[in-house]
Design a protein around this motif. Structure first.
Motif, mmCIF file in Angstrom:
data_model
loop_
_atom_site.group_PDB
_atom_site.id
_atom_site.type_symbol
_atom_site.label_atom_id
_atom_site.label_comp_id
_atom_site.label_asym_id
_atom_site.label_seq_id
_atom_site.Cartn_x
_atom_site.Cartn_y
_atom_site.Cartn_z
ATOM 1 N N ASP A 6 3.750 2.540 3.073
ATOM 2 C CA ASP A 6 3.469 3.792 3.912
ATOM 3 C C ASP A 6 2.348 4.735 3.308
ATOM 4 O O ASP A 6 1.723 5.515 4.490
ATOM 5 C CB ASP A 6 4.875 4.756 3.038
ATOM 6 N N TYR A 7 1.785 4.593 2.279
ATOM 7 C CA TYR A 7 0.578 4.768 1.805
ATOM 8 C C TYR A 7 -0.091 4.630 2.230
ATOM 9 O O TYR A 7 -0.811 5.194 3.047
ATOM 10 C CB TYR A 7 -0.103 4.886 0.573
ATOM 11 N N LEU A 8 -0.626 2.906 3.044
ATOM 12 C CA LEU A 8 -1.330 2.404 3.294
ATOM 13 C C LEU A 8 -1.605 2.046 4.721
ATOM 14 O O LEU A 8 -2.522 2.676 5.253
ATOM 15 C CB LEU A 8 -1.303 0.353 3.173
ATOM 16 N N LYS A 9 -0.271 2.779 5.239
ATOM 17 C CA LYS A 9 -0.173 2.790 6.855
ATOM 18 C C LYS A 9 -1.446 4.830 7.949
ATOM 19 O O LYS A 9 -2.309 5.008 7.838
ATOM 20 C CB LYS A 9 0.639 2.534 7.347
ATOM 21 N N GLU A 10 -0.587 5.148 6.150
ATOM 22 C CA GLU A 10 -1.317 6.813 6.324
ATOM 23 C C GLU A 10 -2.853 6.725 6.199
ATOM 24 O O GLU A 10 -3.460 7.077 6.214
ATOM 25 C CB GLU A 10 -0.187 7.318 5.063
ATOM 26 N N ALA A 11 -3.635 5.578 5.151
ATOM 27 C CA ALA A 11 -5.107 5.781 5.025
ATOM 28 C C ALA A 11 -5.371 5.423 5.892
ATOM 29 O O ALA A 11 -7.096 5.723 6.317
ATOM 30 C CB ALA A 11 -5.121 4.653 3.687
ATOM 31 N N MET A 12 -4.835 4.016 6.836
ATOM 32 C CA MET A 12 -5.441 3.377 7.741
ATOM 33 C C MET A 12 -5.951 4.724 9.206
ATOM 34 O O MET A 12 -6.221 4.804 10.189
ATOM 35 C CB MET A 12 -4.888 1.912 8.339
ATOM 36 N N GLU A 13 -4.976 5.687 9.561
ATOM 37 C CA GLU A 13 -5.160 5.996 10.214
ATOM 38 C C GLU A 13 -5.211 7.111 10.145
ATOM 39 O O GLU A 13 -5.825 7.444 10.739
ATOM 40 C CB GLU A 13 -3.078 7.326 10.391
ATOM 41 N N LYS A 14 -5.559 8.398 8.703
ATOM 42 C CA LYS A 14 -6.878 8.392 8.326
ATOM 43 C C LYS A 14 -8.064 8.036 8.737
ATOM 44 O O LYS A 14 -8.486 9.071 8.701
ATOM 45 C CB LYS A 14 -6.626 8.862 6.387
ATOM 46 N N ILE A 15 -8.514 6.553 7.996
ATOM 47 C CA ILE A 15 -9.508 5.546 8.406
ATOM 48 C C ILE A 15 -10.268 6.113 9.766
ATOM 49 O O ILE A 15 -11.319 6.724 10.202
ATOM 50 C CB ILE A 15 -9.470 4.416 8.103
ATOM 51 N N ASP A 59 -4.054 11.022 -6.594
ATOM 52 C CA ASP A 59 -3.756 9.639 -7.655
ATOM 53 C C ASP A 59 -4.111 8.650 -7.409
ATOM 54 O O ASP A 59 -2.567 8.340 -6.825
ATOM 55 C CB ASP A 59 -3.342 10.399 -8.476
ATOM 56 N N GLY A 60 -4.577 7.191 -7.726
ATOM 57 C CA GLY A 60 -3.851 6.582 -7.528
ATOM 58 C C GLY A 60 -2.898 5.769 -8.111
ATOM 59 O O GLY A 60 -2.009 4.672 -7.614
ATOM 60 N N MET A 61 -2.345 6.486 -9.357
ATOM 61 C CA MET A 61 -0.885 6.413 -10.060
ATOM 62 C C MET A 61 0.191 6.577 -9.494
ATOM 63 O O MET A 61 1.211 5.818 -9.226
ATOM 64 C CB MET A 61 -1.150 7.223 -11.428
ATOM 65 N N GLU A 62 -0.376 7.075 -7.945
ATOM 66 C CA GLU A 62 1.453 7.736 -7.338
ATOM 67 C C GLU A 62 1.416 6.198 -7.078
ATOM 68 O O GLU A 62 2.931 5.418 -6.322
ATOM 69 C CB GLU A 62 0.958 8.676 -6.134
ATOM 70 N N ILE A 63 0.350 6.060 -6.382
ATOM 71 C CA ILE A 63 0.256 4.603 -5.200
ATOM 72 C C ILE A 63 1.183 2.996 -6.524
ATOM 73 O O ILE A 63 1.649 2.196 -6.329
ATOM 74 C CB ILE A 63 -0.385 4.343 -4.247
ATOM 75 N N ILE A 64 -0.037 2.892 -6.976
ATOM 76 C CA ILE A 64 0.127 1.943 -8.606
ATOM 77 C C ILE A 64 1.603 2.103 -8.495
ATOM 78 O O ILE A 64 2.316 0.932 -8.699
ATOM 79 C CB ILE A 64 -0.644 2.482 -9.533
ATOM 80 N N ALA A 65 1.861 2.848 -8.994
ATOM 81 C CA ALA A 65 3.631 3.328 -9.623
ATOM 82 C C ALA A 65 3.983 2.586 -9.099
ATOM 83 O O ALA A 65 5.699 1.816 -8.702
ATOM 84 C CB ALA A 65 3.689 4.506 -9.778
ATOM 85 N N ALA A 66 4.023 2.887 -6.926
ATOM 86 C CA ALA A 66 4.950 2.403 -5.391
ATOM 87 C C ALA A 66 5.032 1.006 -5.681
ATOM 88 O O ALA A 66 5.882 0.445 -5.602
ATOM 89 C CB ALA A 66 4.416 3.329 -4.771
ATOM 90 N N ALA A 67 3.254 0.816 -5.745
ATOM 91 C CA ALA A 67 3.537 -0.710 -5.528
ATOM 92 C C ALA A 67 4.422 -2.179 -6.903
ATOM 93 O O ALA A 67 5.009 -2.559 -6.557
ATOM 94 C CB ALA A 67 1.716 -1.184 -5.763
ATOM 95 N N GLN A 68 3.995 -0.640 -8.455
ATOM 96 C CA GLN A 68 4.881 -1.902 -9.288
ATOM 97 C C GLN A 68 6.297 -1.811 -9.107
ATOM 98 O O GLN A 68 7.137 -3.009 -9.262
ATOM 99 C CB GLN A 68 4.116 -1.167 -10.156
ATOM 100 N N MET A 69 6.804 -0.522 -8.444
ATOM 101 C CA MET A 69 8.343 -0.916 -8.568
ATOM 102 C C MET A 69 9.067 -1.821 -7.593
ATOM 103 O O MET A 69 9.588 -2.535 -7.809
ATOM 104 C CB MET A 69 8.797 0.990 -8.424
ATOM 105 N N GLU A 70 8.407 -1.854 -6.380
ATOM 106 C CA GLU A 70 8.200 -2.372 -5.419
ATOM 107 C C GLU A 70 7.896 -3.826 -5.838
ATOM 108 O O GLU A 70 9.369 -4.989 -5.600
ATOM 109 C CB GLU A 70 7.769 -2.648 -4.308
#
Length: 144
Positions: A6-15, A59-70
């Motif tokens: 979800d974060y990745l898709k949002e970043a791609m939209e922003k790019i 903060d990158g930790m927000e996304i890292i935590a999501a990825a680690q949980m997955e």
């Protein structure tokens, strides 16, 4: 809770790039890796999480935590990541509430009349965000 994709898709939209190859170049990853992340074949690595966070301004930790949980297979360890994310979300919520209270105290008339006041206090609001946020990042053990 949001998934890392979800974060990745949002970043791609922003790019704003139409091409996955161009978006991958901005993220400094291969187009194949980007495709695999988007298709759910792989979970983003920490580097990609940080690049996505930079684009989103979070903060990158927000996304890292999501990825680690997955990626975590062990249920007990996944729960620890989930707990960490809840505390992270709560901390971010406190910052947002503080900003809303600080900015919401100005009525539209006062805000227009006191734009210099808002500019003078923007630094104070920035400091408040740092005070609320930095201890969480620098000493995560204090919140467990």
């Amino acid at each position: 809770m949001r998934l890392s994709t979800d974060y990745l898709k949002e970043a791609m939209e922003k790019i704003g790039e139409d091409s996955q190859a161009k978006a991958a170049k901005v993220l400094k990853i291969t187009p194949t890796a980007l495709s695999r992340y988007l298709n759910g074949e792989r979970t983003m690595d920490e580097f990609t999480c940080i690049m996505v966070a930079k684009i989103l301004g979070i903060d990158g930790m927000e996304i890292i935590a999501a990825a680690q949980m997955e990626r975590e297979k062990d249920e007990e360890r996944r729960e620890i990541w989930a707990d960490f994310r809840k505390k992270f979300d709560a901390k971010v919520g406190i910052v947002g509430l503080s900003l809303a209270l600080a900015l919401g105290s100005l009525t539209p008339d006062k805000a227009m009349a006191n734009s210099a006041y808002v500019e003078r206090n923007a630094h104070d609001i920035s400091i408040l965000c740092q005070i609320l946020y930095v201890p969480f990042v620098s000493k995560p053990d204090a919140y467990w």
